[in-house]
Design a protein around this motif. Sequence first.
Motif, PDB file in Angstrom:
ATOM      1  N   SER A 161       0.831  -1.218   0.000  1.00 59.34           N
ATOM      2  CA  SER A 161       0.000   0.000   0.000  1.00 59.34           C
ATOM      3  C   SER A 161       0.857   1.256   0.000  1.00 59.34           C
ATOM      4  O   SER A 161       0.514   2.257  -0.628  1.00 59.34           O
ATOM      5  N   LYS A 162       1.990   1.198   0.714  1.00 63.80           N
ATOM      6  CA  LYS A 162       2.833   2.405   0.778  1.00 63.80           C
ATOM      7  C   LYS A 162       3.459   2.750  -0.571  1.00 63.80           C
ATOM      8  O   LYS A 162       3.981   3.843  -0.755  1.00 63.80           O
ATOM      9  N   PHE A 163       3.407   1.807  -1.543  1.00 58.20           N
ATOM     10  CA  PHE A 163       3.918   2.095  -2.888  1.00 58.20           C
ATOM     11  C   PHE A 163       2.778   2.496  -3.834  1.00 58.20           C
ATOM     12  O   PHE A 163       2.948   2.520  -5.048  1.00 58.20           O
ATOM     13  N   GLY A 166      -3.135  -0.834  -4.695  1.00 56.65           N
ATOM     14  CA  GLY A 166      -4.351  -1.235  -3.979  1.00 56.65           C
ATOM     15  C   GLY A 166      -4.993  -0.076  -3.247  1.00 56.65           C
ATOM     16  O   GLY A 166      -5.362  -0.183  -2.080  1.00 56.65           O
ATOM     17  N   THR A 172      -9.045  -1.027  -0.091  1.00 55.47           N
ATOM     18  CA  THR A 172      -8.665  -0.253   1.102  1.00 55.47           C
ATOM     19  C   THR A 172      -9.450  -0.752   2.315  1.00 55.47           C
ATOM     20  O   THR A 172      -8.863  -1.002   3.376  1.00 55.47           O
ATOM     21  N   LYS A 175      -8.258  -4.137   3.457  1.00 57.88           N
ATOM     22  CA  LYS A 175      -6.942  -4.097   4.114  1.00 57.88           C
ATOM     23  C   LYS A 175      -7.038  -3.468   5.512  1.00 57.88           C
ATOM     24  O   LYS A 175      -6.379  -3.925   6.448  1.00 57.88           O
ATOM     25  N   ILE A 176      -7.867  -2.433   5.649  1.00 57.30           N
ATOM     26  CA  ILE A 176      -8.012  -1.790   6.963  1.00 57.30           C
ATOM     27  C   ILE A 176      -8.658  -2.766   7.953  1.00 57.30           C
ATOM     28  O   ILE A 176      -8.197  -2.916   9.090  1.00 57.30           O
TER      29      ILE A 176
ATOM     30  N   PRO B  18       5.498   5.989  -7.490  1.00 59.92           N
ATOM     31  CA  PRO B  18       5.295   6.052  -6.035  1.00 59.92           C
ATOM     32  C   PRO B  18       6.196   7.074  -5.351  1.00 59.92           C
ATOM     33  O   PRO B  18       5.784   7.743  -4.411  1.00 59.92           O
ATOM     34  N   VAL B  22       4.718  10.378  -3.133  1.00 62.70           N
ATOM     35  CA  VAL B  22       4.897  10.490  -1.685  1.00 62.70           C
ATOM     36  C   VAL B  22       5.451  11.878  -1.356  1.00 62.70           C
ATOM     37  O   VAL B  22       6.458  12.301  -1.880  1.00 62.70           O
ATOM     38  N   GLU B  54     -15.068   0.775   6.938  1.00 58.79           N
ATOM     39  CA  GLU B  54     -14.216   0.475   8.094  1.00 58.79           C
ATOM     40  C   GLU B  54     -14.630   1.240   9.354  1.00 58.79           C
ATOM     41  O   GLU B  54     -14.042   1.037  10.429  1.00 58.79           O
ATOM     42  N   ILE B 130      -8.762   6.213  10.647  1.00 56.02           N
ATOM     43  CA  ILE B 130      -7.990   4.957  10.678  1.00 56.02           C
ATOM     44  C   ILE B 130      -7.553   4.513   9.277  1.00 56.02           C
ATOM     45  O   ILE B 130      -7.071   3.406   9.081  1.00 56.02           O
ATOM     46  N   VAL B 133      -2.559   6.029   5.004  1.00 53.38           N
ATOM     47  CA  VAL B 133      -2.179   6.440   3.639  1.00 53.38           C
ATOM     48  C   VAL B 133      -3.204   5.985   2.596  1.00 53.38           C
ATOM     49  O   VAL B 133      -3.141   6.419   1.456  1.00 53.38           O
ATOM     50  N   LEU B 134      -4.116   5.125   3.019  1.00 49.56           N
ATOM     51  CA  LEU B 134      -4.978   4.492   2.021  1.00 49.56           C
ATOM     52  C   LEU B 134      -6.098   5.378   1.474  1.00 49.56           C
ATOM     53  O   LEU B 134      -6.564   5.178   0.363  1.00 49.56           O
ATOM     54  N   ARG B 135      -6.539   6.327   2.296  1.00 50.16           N
ATOM     55  CA  ARG B 135      -7.608   7.206   1.782  1.00 50.16           C
ATOM     56  C   ARG B 135      -7.180   8.657   1.939  1.00 50.16           C
ATOM     57  O   ARG B 135      -7.572   9.328   2.879  1.00 50.16           O
ATOM     58  N   ILE B 183      -4.143   0.169  14.095  1.00 47.93           N
ATOM     59  CA  ILE B 183      -5.557   0.407  14.401  1.00 47.93           C
ATOM     60  C   ILE B 183      -5.913  -0.103  15.797  1.00 47.93           C
ATOM     61  O   ILE B 183      -6.631   0.556  16.547  1.00 47.93           O
TER      62      ILE B 183
END
Lengths: 462, 195
Positions: A161-163, A166, A172, A175-176, B18, B22, B54, B130, B133-135, B183
């Motif tokens: 995910s850090k790259f 996904g 997301t 994974k959470i 990527p 970042v 989530e 929570i 980086v995903l959202r 989390i």
Amino acid sequence: MKKNDNHTSIMIGIILVIIGILLPTIVEGWSTYMIENLEGSTLLMDSGKLVIISILYVMKYCIIFFFILFGGILIIYGNFSRNGNLLWQFLYAMLMLLIFFIYNYLHKEGFSYISHLLTLAFLLFVQHFIPRRKNFYIIYSILLTFILLAVAWMQLIPWLSKFGIGTDDIATSIKIIDQYLNDNYLLNTLASLFFILFLIISVILTFLVYLLNKRIIAMEKIQENEMELKATRMALVESKVHEEINSLVHDLKTPLSTLEGLSSLIKLRLKGRGESSIKEYLDRMGSAIQKMNDMISEILYENIKQPISIKELLEYVTSHLILSEKNIEIIVKLEDYLPLICVNKIRFSRAISNILENAISSIGESEGTIRVSVRRLNHQVVFEIMDNGRGIETSHIHSIWEEGFSTRNSSGIGLSFVKSVVENHHGTIRVSSVPGSHTQMNITLPIHEEGGETYEYNDLSR
Amino acid sequence: MKRFLPALVCLCVAIILPFLLVSSSSGKISTYPNLPAPIAKEKILITSAGQAVESTVLKSIADQLNLESDYRPRALAADLYDYKSVVIVVGFSKNGLSQTIRSIKEENGRSKELIMEAEANAIPVILVDITGVLREDAITHSLLETIIPHITYYIGLKNSNYNHDVRGLLKENHIPTTLVNHINDIEVPFNSAYR
């Protein structure tokens, strides 16, 4: 024909891409089911449900992007005839990125461009190893499915995910929730495992396809060489047979000369005697021997030509035709005052006979008419032979002159012989046919010019 | 080799992208490991801003902590009468939102009305992020911008990039903040807000 195929391919491609883009809307119930079960999975602390949702996510991902990527290849290959050049590859990549952008804009699911780029890189790499044959699309679709399965599982690997891999909505959430339930151990293991598994399958499959293709090419080359060898052998045998026949026909001349000599001798002996009927028989015998001599000469030497009246030629041809038990009428129509033509009587008659035999065969058992008309056209004579048989298929019209081509399981040398004979007489032959209606053969020959170069029988008889 | 050029270009872009995306954190912020004294009381309304699925994680945590709570992701300002604190879990989900009949704008408006009503009634609002980086999309950020000035306490993840200067916003509004690694670590600061 090929242009139409390209248009069809582009149309199918566009339809598939549109289906792919609209699919999330069409299968909204699928998304609802996933969302509800993700909630259930969290509240019940049930990792099993999470695995099921992960599998559903992978399936949805594969179906959507299969339509888009496969549609894209149909659009691009439709245009660039699978020639594998750099232009179409770049165009394919650009088109796909544009479609992915439109997809993300419309659905706001935030699918990662990095994953799409990796998919494209892999696809563009493996497609070089897929043979550009009739099964191209089947092999491509199988490989595409495995690549998409690998990439879909890659979306679910939390440590990627850090790259930027996904980042879409459902991945997301999965994974959470996995982080909360299993500290990401489950997906880091399961998704990585499936990713590696499908990636290896894709690589092995590509390698196998490549090897198989190489083997097929080698086999085809061997087959081609074998065919060539066979054809050469056949030609050699044919030429030997031809040589043998020529030699046999030539040998016929010796007893004929003896017969001719003996008949002359008997004639001399009978000179002064009053046996007129025997003399007449001997004259007729001599004339027959002479005729047979001439025929042998024409068979042996195709360049031997003699001026002949068209009427005589056609009478000779039709007298040899077998029409018993056939309901076929042959109508011969000759223009008045036709000039002489200079032909090798035996060979040219055989050529006309071949055309007539084809016409008879085309009419078959039904009632039919064959019209043979001859007319003068400037310095040429035109033979028109028309039958009302079943005609020739449009797709076969150019192949009929090829040696070996036949639709009746025959040797397929008849019409190629006709063409070679006509061309040997400095003439032309054309065919026109309407399937189910008629066939017409037009032979054009130059007329015999007085004083032109012809061979005399007696000079050449051996 | 030339024929593999397009594949190589795609691969290189995928590798470089990527690093370009970042961005560094917008600055340091003072955080609490957990609150020194409770700031809120039960019964808790756990709701979502952005409808990410989530959000249920917070309900599960609250249940584990034996905190009296209701999970109502689509709660309106009018529903607040029954609750003494509000926990908002932020994160935009297109699929989650499509389960409601609201648009993004309406969802933003609902969240705003809810926190305004809570503020008017002196009900503490705890914001939990929570997603990390995903959202980090524009819609989630716009929700954060709307909600942060009105919250009492913020719990988030350390691994967030905060491209949109969320830390600056927290600092500006003097919001007590706790950042956790995982989390599951949310339990302690979340519990500290009530006990």
